[in-house]
Motif scaffolding. Structure first.
Motif, PDB file in Angstrom:
ATOM      1  N   ALA A 156      15.209  42.829  58.455  1.00  0.00           N
ATOM      2  CA  ALA A 156      16.675  42.833  58.459  1.00  0.00           C
ATOM      3  C   ALA A 156      17.272  42.110  57.256  1.00  0.00           C
ATOM      4  O   ALA A 156      18.490  42.138  57.060  1.00  0.00           O
ATOM      5  N   ASP A 157      16.417  41.488  56.442  1.00  0.00           N
ATOM      6  CA  ASP A 157      16.895  40.620  55.362  1.00  0.00           C
ATOM      7  C   ASP A 157      17.003  41.345  54.031  1.00  0.00           C
ATOM      8  O   ASP A 157      16.193  42.216  53.709  1.00  0.00           O
ATOM      9  N   ARG A 158      17.981  40.900  53.246  1.00  0.00           N
ATOM     10  CA  ARG A 158      18.128  41.332  51.857  1.00  0.00           C
ATOM     11  C   ARG A 158      17.788  40.158  50.944  1.00  0.00           C
ATOM     12  O   ARG A 158      18.189  39.032  51.208  1.00  0.00           O
ATOM     13  N   TRP A 159      17.060  40.460  49.838  1.00  0.00           N
ATOM     14  CA  TRP A 159      16.629  39.416  48.898  1.00  0.00           C
ATOM     15  C   TRP A 159      17.177  39.774  47.515  1.00  0.00           C
ATOM     16  O   TRP A 159      16.897  40.852  46.982  1.00  0.00           O
ATOM     17  N   LEU A 160      17.944  38.868  46.939  1.00  0.00           N
ATOM     18  CA  LEU A 160      18.540  39.100  45.622  1.00  0.00           C
ATOM     19  C   LEU A 160      17.504  38.897  44.523  1.00  0.00           C
ATOM     20  O   LEU A 160      16.836  37.861  44.472  1.00  0.00           O
ATOM     21  N   LEU A 161      17.400  39.873  43.631  1.00  0.00           N
ATOM     22  CA  LEU A 161      16.459  39.813  42.507  1.00  0.00           C
ATOM     23  C   LEU A 161      17.214  39.624  41.200  1.00  0.00           C
ATOM     24  O   LEU A 161      17.895  40.535  40.727  1.00  0.00           O
TER      25      LEU A 161
END
Length: 433
Positions: A156-161
């Motif tokens: 469910a998580d979003r990870w900023l790159l």
């Protein structure tokens, strides 16, 4: 050991978000398959070959990396087409919309002396010596599992790159997110205002200390980051003051200690316990065996630690990190400096990163680097190179002296136009002096 997490994730879940473009795992899987077929059919890329590719933070660029890993090729991520590649490499055209060039060599896993190589990552060379770190499939799998156990990131998580994909910090975001079936948000490089906006819509981010300091300076008030669960801060020294300021500003920073040779993380603060763990980088992740040599050097071993460097003999015994540290009473790791960059002035040890972190917090300073130069009286004297934000500020010297020991205060101040930095933002100390 399986690391093709793209093919096993929920095909309906977003894999990548690039501004207004959303790519599901199903769509990414099909794109990866198409690129893999072209790589193997047209360019004869085979399992075990070293393949150097310009690592772009774009949908085609990321699909290219996953396609190479799917084929069992050994990825060598490059910053540009002018980056150093293995001598045996030959260049072939870009594939699948990815820019730059691909270099495919006949350098096999067996010839390298390691089993199941996955990725070969050039180190940053911030002290003037760059080597190519071999990471095996076992290293990647173990590192991802250890990180997920500490952080608890999910589908469910979003990870900023915003970290580059030619460094292990950026690559690890792809691996951790895909293994969990989560989403990577492509930040398009570091811009403080853009990152602040993005932090309102992600659960995780990874920054280096320089980025964090610039982020704080661009924040007029504390943020409302309701979805944000953690911002990993590694790749250099982040002071207690900067971390505390971040927490006060609503940014749940997690001080992290790691390196390319350990497949990124070695120790990270525990989410929710940051204030209790300030001054440390948290406890080592499960699976990492961290010990101290008699002189205080940090030694690291475990299944996530690289077997060695390309073209060199395999590692024997624990990895000697070159960092100095200690454990606090709760078993948390405290990094106290780096052997090769310590300045010895008047018989006292000065950690340049600690001095830099104090100077960098001053609002008048845009960038700073601290280093030692030979001195007849002191052995070495501490020098600070300063880039002003708008113009000189006479309060800087007194502000710094109020926080540092007297031997840590720079004896010389130099105003410069720019600080030499590596591609990931570390001070390039080989260019100082």
């Amino acid at each position: 050991m399986a690391t093709d997490w793209v093919s096993t994730a929920d095909p309906a879940t977003p894999a990548l978000i690039d501004r207004d473009t959303l790519v599901t795992y199903g769509e990414l899987d099909r794109l990866v398959d198409a690129i893999a077929r072209e790589l193997s059919g047209v360019h004869r890329v085979e399992r075990g070959q070293l393949v150097a590719v310009v690592a772009e933070s774009t949908v085609p660029g990321i699909a290219m990396l996953w396609a190479l890993w799917r084929l069992g090729a050994v990825v060598v991520p490059l910053a540009s087409t002018t980056s150093r590649v293995p001598e045996s490499a030959r260049l072939v055209p870009g594939v699948g919309g990815a820019g730059g060039a691909v270099a495919s060599s006949q350098h096999s896993i067996a010839a390298a002396g390691y089993d199941e190589m996955h990725t070969v990552v050039p180190t940053s060379g911030s002290t003037g010596h760059s080597r190519s770190v071999v990471l095996t499939r076992g290293n990647v799998h173990s590192a991802v599992a250890a990180s997920q156990q500490r952080l608890g990131n999910s589908a469910a998580d979003r990870w900023l790159l915003v970290l580059p994909l030619y460094h292990v910090g950026g690559l690890s975001i792809l691996w951790r997110s895909a293994a969990a079936g989560g989403t990577v948000v492509l930040g398009g490089g570091f811009d403080p205002k853009s990152v602040l906006a993005a932090l309102s819509n992600v659960a995780w981010a990874s920054l280096v200390p320089t980025m964090l300091v610039r982020l704080l300076k661009s924040m007029p008030v504390a943020g409302q980051f309701t979805q944000l669960r953690g911002v990993l801060v590694g790749g250099g020294h982040a002071s207690v003051e900067v971390l505390e300021q971040s927490l006060d500003a609503g940014i749940p920073v997690l001080a992290t200690y790691g390196m390319t040779e350990a497949c990124s993380q070695v120790a990270t603060m525990t989410p929710g316990q940051q204030r209790d763990e300030l001054g440390s980088v948290g406890r080592p992740l499960d699976g990492y065996v961290v010990s101290l040599a008699p002189d205080g050097e940090v030694l690291v071993d475990g299944p996530a630690v690289s077997p060695g460097y390309l073209g060199e003999s395999a590692r024997s015994g624990p990895l000697k990190t070159g960092d100095l540290g200690r454990f606090d009473a709760a078993g948390r790791l405290v990094i106290t400096g780096r052997r090769k960059t310590l300045i010895i002035s008047g018989g006292e040890n000065v950690d340049p990163e600690r001095v830099e972190s104090v100077i960098a917090r001053h609002q008048a300073v845009d960038d700073v680097a601290v280093f030692g130069v030979p001195d007849e009286e002191w052995g070495e004297r501490v020098v600070a190179a300063i880039v002003w934000r708008a113009g000189p500020d006479g309060s800087l010297a007194d502000a710094v002296a109020a926080e540092l020991e007297r031997w840590e205060v720079p004896k010389e101040w130099r105003v410069v136009d720019a600080i030499p930095r590596t591609s990931i933002g570390k001070v390039d100390r080989s260019q100082l002096g």
